[in-house]
Design an enzyme around this catalytic site. Sequence first.
Site, short mmCIF file in Angstrom:
data_model
loop_
_atom_site.label_atom_id
_atom_site.label_comp_id
_atom_site.label_asym_id
_atom_site.label_seq_id
_atom_site.Cartn_x
_atom_site.Cartn_y
_atom_site.Cartn_z
N ASP A 487 1.51 10.15 1.41
CA ASP A 487 2.35 11.07 -0.45
C ASP A 487 0.66 11.55 -1.10
O ASP A 487 1.27 12.15 -1.92
CB ASP A 487 2.89 10.07 -0.84
CG ASP A 487 4.00 10.22 -0.51
OD1 ASP A 487 4.76 11.17 -0.15
OD2 ASP A 487 4.96 9.00 -0.95
C1 GLC Z 1 1.14 6.97 -5.02
C2 GLC Z 1 0.68 5.86 -3.61
C3 GLC Z 1 1.46 5.75 -2.71
C4 GLC Z 1 2.68 6.77 -3.11
C5 GLC Z 1 2.94 7.62 -4.38
C6 GLC Z 1 4.41 7.65 -4.30
O1 GLC Z 1 0.31 8.19 -4.75
O2 GLC Z 1 -0.80 5.68 -3.66
O3 GLC Z 1 0.82 5.40 -2.07
O4 GLC Z 1 3.06 6.72 -1.67
O5 GLC Z 1 2.53 6.86 -5.56
O6 GLC Z 1 4.79 8.66 -5.00
C1 GLC Z 2 4.21 4.48 -0.04
C2 GLC Z 2 5.10 5.44 -0.17
C3 GLC Z 2 5.49 6.05 1.16
C4 GLC Z 2 4.45 6.62 1.75
C5 GLC Z 2 2.81 5.76 1.53
C6 GLC Z 2 2.02 7.07 2.13
O1 GLC Z 2 4.15 3.53 1.38
O2 GLC Z 2 6.09 4.40 -0.98
O3 GLC Z 2 6.00 7.09 1.21
O4 GLC Z 2 4.59 7.76 3.07
O5 GLC Z 2 2.73 5.31 0.30
O6 GLC Z 2 1.56 7.87 0.80
#
Ligand code: GLC
Ligand code: GLC
Length: 815
Positions: A487
């Site tokens: 993400d």
């Molecule tokens: C932030 C976090 C990530 C998560 C995302 C969800 O970017 O670092 O881990 O998946 O928020 O929106």
């Molecule tokens: C968080 C989010 C997941 C994402 C991950 C890596 O765990 O929930 O959707 O893939 O972060 O960014």
Amino acid sequence: MRYGYFDDPHREYVITQPNTPLPWINYLGCEAYFGIISNTAGGYSFYRDARLRRLTRYRYNNAPFDFGGRYLYLRDNDTGQFWSPSWQPTRTRLDQYECRHGMGYTIIGSACRKIEAQTCYFVPLGETLEIWKLSVTNRRHKAARLSVFSSIEFCLWDAQDDSTNFQRNFSTGQVEMVDGVIYHKTEYRERRDHFAYFACSEKLAGFDTQRDTFLGACRSWDNPAAVERGKSFNSVACGWAPHGSHHVKVNLKPGETREIIFLLGYHENPADQKFDPPDSQTINKRTVKPVIAKYLDGRNVAAALQALRENWDGLLGVYQVQSPDVHANRMVNIWNAYQCMATFNLSRSASFYESGIGRGLGFRDSNQDLLGFVQMVPARARERILDIAATQLSTGGAFHQYQPLTKRGNNDIGSGFNDDPHWLVLGVAAYLKETGDWGILDEPVPFENEPGSEKPLYEHLRRSFNYTLERLGPHGLPLIGRADWNDCLNLNCFSDTPGQSFQTTTNKDGKVAESVFIAGLFVLAGKELAAMAKNRGQHKEAERCLAEAAKMEKVIYQHGWDGEWFVRAYDDFGKPIGSKVCQEGKIFIESQGMCVMAGIGLKDGNAKRALQSVHQHLATKHGIVLQQPAFSRYYIEMGEISSYPPGYKENAGIFCHNNPWIIIAETMVGNGDRAFDYYTRINPSAREKIGHLHRCEPYVFAQMIAGKDAPTHGEAKNSWLTGTAAWTYFTATQWIFGIRTDYDGLLIDPCIPAKWRGFKVQRVFRGETYDIAVRNPRGVMKGVRRIVVDGVEIPGQLLRPTGGGQKHSVLVEMG
Ligand code: GLC
Ligand code: GLC
């Protein structure tokens, strides 16, 4: 250092000191009513949606960290001394303390001034209420005259509004106090058809429903005025902060025990029967009274707890392993499976790190959660799949999140995470392999919940696959969109304004940045889709999927292979990310894991080469970090990943979620020693002995462990709600122990440490029970020499269910 121990026969973790480094929590409820409970009774409850139907208030990021919860006070009426049997909130020194977190219940026991108290908290199956069963025992030589006070703070339902909109909320709170039951009915006068109630089994000496009266001016829960003076104020809230407190007097002879039951519940009335009498403003209680009466009876409480235990016996009984490794055994048999239930139910919404007001259910997350859950409750998995698919867009794209209450896609975050659609294919594949329920592919499912747009589920999967084909970039690799699994790899974001969301800001047209990770995922999903098409007799379609996957594989080799490992992506300038030509972020974990899982490089040795690079550059003793070298500064062309200090989260943290991909990859190349070693590095049970460093609960996986670039290398964060739960479960059960579901049966293909001489698994699969004994007389890591089922040697490695619901004994010889 340890803060407790595992009690495996009871399936409990026993915490032996209240001041754990972080709140160590458990979940109550597994259907509609949920609660989070810490080892000192902190936490809160909600009905279905942690944001919109919050029953009790909780203040996050508090100091102390965990303050506010399901509190009880004991008061010695002879001396005026009072204390909390769960330690918080008074933090009086206890002579004994023990918190047992079990499957769907938590028991906190303590002793103070020779008074023992034990409270069992749980949610009965099928009910929308929680029970607190308190037993108080007098261990003194003389009679004890005690008072018990309960305390909870009601939330005015919408947790977001509740914590911000005080100009209104301080004037809306309403309660009713009838027959000893406290009814919280804020906004019931207008559009709500639901209320909360807080009941007690004993005759009351008093009550309070106005928080500030109960606490007294300038006081908090560690020293409430009502408790200190030993007498409730009988306050009735109107506006301000509705609260629930009962006061019960308990006189105990030496050795005597008394049981007191408290019920906190949620109840809805039909819209036309809200009031009684109908033209009044009084809650119609006729519908809720039988429920309250039922659970204020100790016999029914005991039966409900027993039913809960039996339910978990059944759920966990689907897969039980006995291996030489105690940590793997207890995670697979108990805690990891249990954690999968929590992630399935709550996705990433409500934990001590997810406030319950932010995210709904993630499209990607929820599909992956199925991998760890589907075997326990396949019917609920089916329903979930159809719900998720109904939020899909007709383009094949997906809303990144949807709200559990409305089951609608969340417009705030929208779509454009270009990996999302493929996870639906993998989720459905996992369901089919578990159940053989091919009919699901013909279920009519709408797009974007639009009535009239229904198409068979299978068509949704085709559109998922085509979505990528219609969005290829300059190298022929999939365009990344806002982000892929990571993400925080936001290659079209280019944000220079504080506060902008990395996930939704898009300053580039998105026609250049590409993802090798999605390419690998596309190949993996393409192979699954081909298998489904074949089963439906659509051979041309199956060939098309395989041909497209093969084409993508070629592109990956052309533009996604860096010589020693897989490239991660191309940025908006067309420059590689995760390549030796980069200054920082030369190698990433995700593309290594996903490409090898898709089978790429298995024949030509490149899979092994990539895994060797992971071992060399990314593996640490606490797990495998996400990339190296960590980003030392903010790169506008990469987005959120470089917003974190080195070693945290996606910036070179050990993002546990994707460690299992490497573990699976290692099993695919036959390296059982290394696979198991990696698994053990992040296994919380194996990390229990370094609790002072790890700090999170030793019974559940955490999302992240600080990487080697962080000052706190080895420290875990964000426990419970993480894709790590499903992936580690899936990895251990299906790839290490290798009892793997497939479309036509159970494949037996273990990959274990060479020194293991064998292990046993009991697996319930499509109605049949397999008792599988694996022997490894030659000390190999992988390879099956023969399989004998019920005394008869079978060809190949697949157990095909015969549909008779029988028990089978299976002997597997490795070598
Ligand atoms: C932030 C976090 C990530 C998560 C995302 C969800 O970017 O670092 O881990 O998946 O928020 O929106
Ligand atoms: C968080 C989010 C997941 C994402 C991950 C890596 O765990 O929930 O959707 O893939 O972060 O960014």
